[in-house]
Each structure stands twice: as C-alpha cells, then as structure tokens.
Scaffold this motif. Structure first.
Motif, short mmCIF file in Angstrom:
data_model
loop_
_atom_site.label_atom_id
_atom_site.label_comp_id
_atom_site.label_asym_id
_atom_site.label_seq_id
_atom_site.Cartn_x
_atom_site.Cartn_y
_atom_site.Cartn_z
N LEU A 2 0.79 -1.26 0.07
CA LEU A 2 -0.09 -0.17 -0.05
C LEU A 2 0.75 1.35 0.09
N LEU A 3 2.11 1.25 0.10
CA LEU A 3 2.89 2.27 0.45
C LEU A 3 2.94 3.43 -0.72
N ASN A 4 2.91 2.88 -2.03
CA ASN A 4 2.84 3.63 -3.15
C ASN A 4 1.49 3.82 -3.65
N LYS A 5 0.50 3.27 -3.07
CA LYS A 5 -0.95 3.14 -3.48
C LYS A 5 -1.64 4.34 -2.81
N ILE A 6 -1.63 4.16 -1.28
CA ILE A 6 -2.40 4.99 -0.62
C ILE A 6 -1.55 5.40 0.76
N GLY A 7 -0.51 4.78 0.94
CA GLY A 7 0.49 4.98 2.10
C GLY A 7 -0.18 4.73 3.42
N ALA A 8 -1.31 3.83 3.58
CA ALA A 8 -1.67 3.32 4.73
C ALA A 8 -1.03 2.32 5.69
N THR A 9 -0.86 2.44 6.96
CA THR A 9 -0.42 1.43 7.99
C THR A 9 -1.19 0.90 8.99
N ILE A 22 -9.78 0.93 5.50
CA ILE A 22 -9.41 2.26 5.34
C ILE A 22 -10.34 3.20 5.45
N LYS A 23 -10.39 3.94 6.40
CA LYS A 23 -11.58 4.80 6.21
C LYS A 23 -11.50 6.32 5.54
N MET A 24 -12.40 7.09 5.39
CA MET A 24 -12.16 8.34 4.60
C MET A 24 -11.71 9.48 5.46
N ASP A 25 -12.02 9.48 6.70
CA ASP A 25 -11.26 10.44 7.61
C ASP A 25 -9.84 10.21 8.14
N GLU A 26 -9.30 8.84 7.80
CA GLU A 26 -8.07 8.60 8.18
C GLU A 26 -7.49 7.60 7.05
N PRO A 27 -7.20 8.18 5.84
CA PRO A 27 -6.74 7.31 4.93
C PRO A 27 -5.53 6.68 5.03
N GLY A 61 -2.14 -15.00 -5.37
CA GLY A 61 -3.00 -13.98 -4.98
C GLY A 61 -2.46 -12.74 -4.47
N ASP A 62 -2.51 -11.66 -5.03
CA ASP A 62 -2.17 -10.08 -4.50
C ASP A 62 -3.03 -9.56 -3.76
N LEU A 63 -2.69 -8.66 -2.92
CA LEU A 63 -3.50 -7.70 -2.01
C LEU A 63 -4.50 -7.02 -3.28
N PHE A 64 -5.80 -6.86 -2.92
CA PHE A 64 -6.65 -5.92 -3.54
C PHE A 64 -7.65 -5.24 -2.48
N LEU A 65 -8.52 -4.28 -2.92
CA LEU A 65 -9.24 -3.40 -2.06
C LEU A 65 -10.59 -3.57 -2.59
N ASP A 104 -6.46 0.02 -8.71
CA ASP A 104 -6.00 0.77 -7.92
C ASP A 104 -5.78 2.43 -8.11
N HIS A 105 -6.09 2.94 -9.17
CA HIS A 105 -6.18 4.44 -9.30
C HIS A 105 -7.53 4.97 -8.97
N PHE A 106 -8.56 4.11 -8.30
CA PHE A 106 -9.83 4.73 -7.90
C PHE A 106 -9.84 4.70 -6.35
N TYR A 107 -8.47 4.08 -5.60
CA TYR A 107 -8.56 4.19 -4.20
C TYR A 107 -8.76 5.55 -3.52
N GLU A 108 -8.03 6.50 -3.94
CA GLU A 108 -8.22 7.99 -3.50
C GLU A 108 -9.55 8.41 -3.56
N ASP A 109 -10.15 8.11 -4.87
CA ASP A 109 -11.25 8.55 -5.25
C ASP A 109 -12.45 8.33 -4.56
N TRP A 110 -12.55 7.05 -4.02
CA TRP A 110 -13.50 6.30 -3.30
C TRP A 110 -13.52 6.99 -1.83
N LEU A 111 -12.32 7.67 -1.41
CA LEU A 111 -12.44 8.11 -0.11
C LEU A 111 -12.45 9.64 -0.10
N ASP A 112 -12.66 10.09 -1.28
CA ASP A 112 -12.66 11.89 -1.43
C ASP A 112 -14.22 12.13 -1.12
#
Length: 243
Positions: free
Chosen positions: A18-25, A49-54, A137-141, A183-191
C-alpha cells in the motif's frame, strides 16, 4: 454475493504493497490477524481504510450496523444481513445512505469465495488476483462502507455489483460480484468532494482491470463446527471429486 474472504498477507507485506498506492499502515499492528477463510456470518474482523483517516488501517466487524442498531449489534445482525450492500441502491437504503455519503472505506483482502451451482449442488470457488510476486493472490481492495459502534470499534460492509462475464460464470445463480476497485480509484472512493452522480459512475466503472482466477475448493467449507481457517480450504480441487 461475497460472504467469505481471505487475507493471508503478513502485516509488513500489506503495508509495503500500500506504500505507493495510498500509504496506509495499521493503527495498531497487534490488532491484525491474517486468515485463510473468514465467514461473514461470524461477524469477525475485516480490515478497512476510512475516509477520514486514509493513512490508517483499522479492524471492523463484518456487517454494517447503522446508527439505530449500535445499542445492540447482535440483535441487529440477527434481523438484518448487511455483509454486502448493493452498489446500485446504497443511496436509497436506510441502512447505507448515511455511510454512502461520508463513511466510505476500502476493505483489504487477497481472495474471496463465491458459490457456483452445478447439478443442484453448490460448489465454493476461491477467487484471487495472481501477480508475478504473489501467484497465490495479490492484495486488493474492495469498495466498502462503514459505521462506528463507539470511539474504538467499527462495522463494515462490502459493495457488490452486476457480475462481469468471468464472475457470471462463477457465481452463476445470483450473478453478482464484489466491487474490487482498480488501484487508481482508491483515493477517489475516499474523496469527500465527490457527489452522488460521480460516485455512481465510479461504482459502475471502477472495477479492477487486473485479471482474476478462480478454482473450486472443498465443500467442507459449508460444514458447521469446522475450523476453516486453514490453507487446505483454499487449495484447488478437481471439480469432479466434489460430487
């Protein structure tokens, strides 16, 4: 529908992915327990991963509990199945519309299970996205919604939509699939700036373009009183041996 998932990756693998995708830990690394098979009807923990704490990953009980049910989640779950939310109707359903507006989330997984019906028999299939690094199987969201039980606990649901041709053959009775986001919609979904028409468009077009694979697994997955959190429950089987 999606009523069972897997998340087998180690915490470090998830955070690196997730480091380069959304940076969540993980907010609390000790709260994370990987699993081969999580039955949604046990209301165990998904990881979201929540909207208010991505930047943070939290555990969330599977089965969204709306505000009017938070005083007694167990009673709500006995009456209502909110493991999945139909993406086409989240702004119309009382259980989901508030969360659809300002409590959207991403749900971590590296596999999920769907029923395939053949000769009157339901056969579980394990579905996953292989990659060069993770052929198993890779990680997905998933796109999801959440709500708060209290300051430290959350509940969540996974969105579904009409199945594409691949999943229509797997989930051949209901012909639905969970919304695995590209992957490129992760941030949009939390926007929090997106309006309802924009979100509807995202849900309709945002499914991952990475190919899935699926194989039949043991029907022991459906037995009661069996510990299914073991690697043999995702192992591929010859479908002819399941009848």
């Amino acid at each position: 529908m999606c009523y069972a998932t897997s998340l087998r990756k180690k915490r470090e693998e998830i955070e690196q992915r997730l480091l380069n995708k959304i940076g969540a830990t993980f907010e609390d690394p000790l709260d994370y327990d990987p699993y081969y098979h999580l039955n949604g009807f046990t209301h165990g923990n998904l990881y979201i991963i929540k909207m208010d704490e991505p930047e943070s990953i939290y555990p969330a009980k599977w089965g969204l509990v709306p505000d009017w049910g938070t005083h007694d989640p167990e009673a709500f779950w006995k009456k209502s199945n909110t493991l999945n939310a139909t993406s086409e109707h989240i702004f119309e359903r009382a259980s989901y519309k508030d969360s659809a507006e300002d409590k959207r989330c991403l749900v971590l997984a590296d596999g999920f299970f769907e029923p395939h019906h053949e000769n009157g028999v339901s056969i579980p299939y394990f579905c996953f996205q292989p990659s060069n690094e993770h052929p198993e199987g890779d990680l997905f969201l998933f796109a999801g919604l959440y709500n708060e039980l209290d300051d430290a606990q959350f509940t969540a649901t996974i969105l579904t939509l009409e199945a594409n041709p691949f999943f229509a053959e797997i989930h051949n009775k209901r012909k639905r699939m969970p919304l695995v986001l590209a992957d490129h919609f992760y941030e949009d979904w939390l926007d929090d700036g997106l309006n309802q028409p924009q979100l509807n468009e995202l849900m309709a077009t945002g499914f991952s373009d990475r190919p899935f694979r699926a194989h039949p697994v043991t029907r022991d997955l459906y037995k009661k009183g069996v510990d299914t959190n073991k690697p043999e429950f995702i192992a591929p089987l010859d479908k002819d041996t399941l009848f």
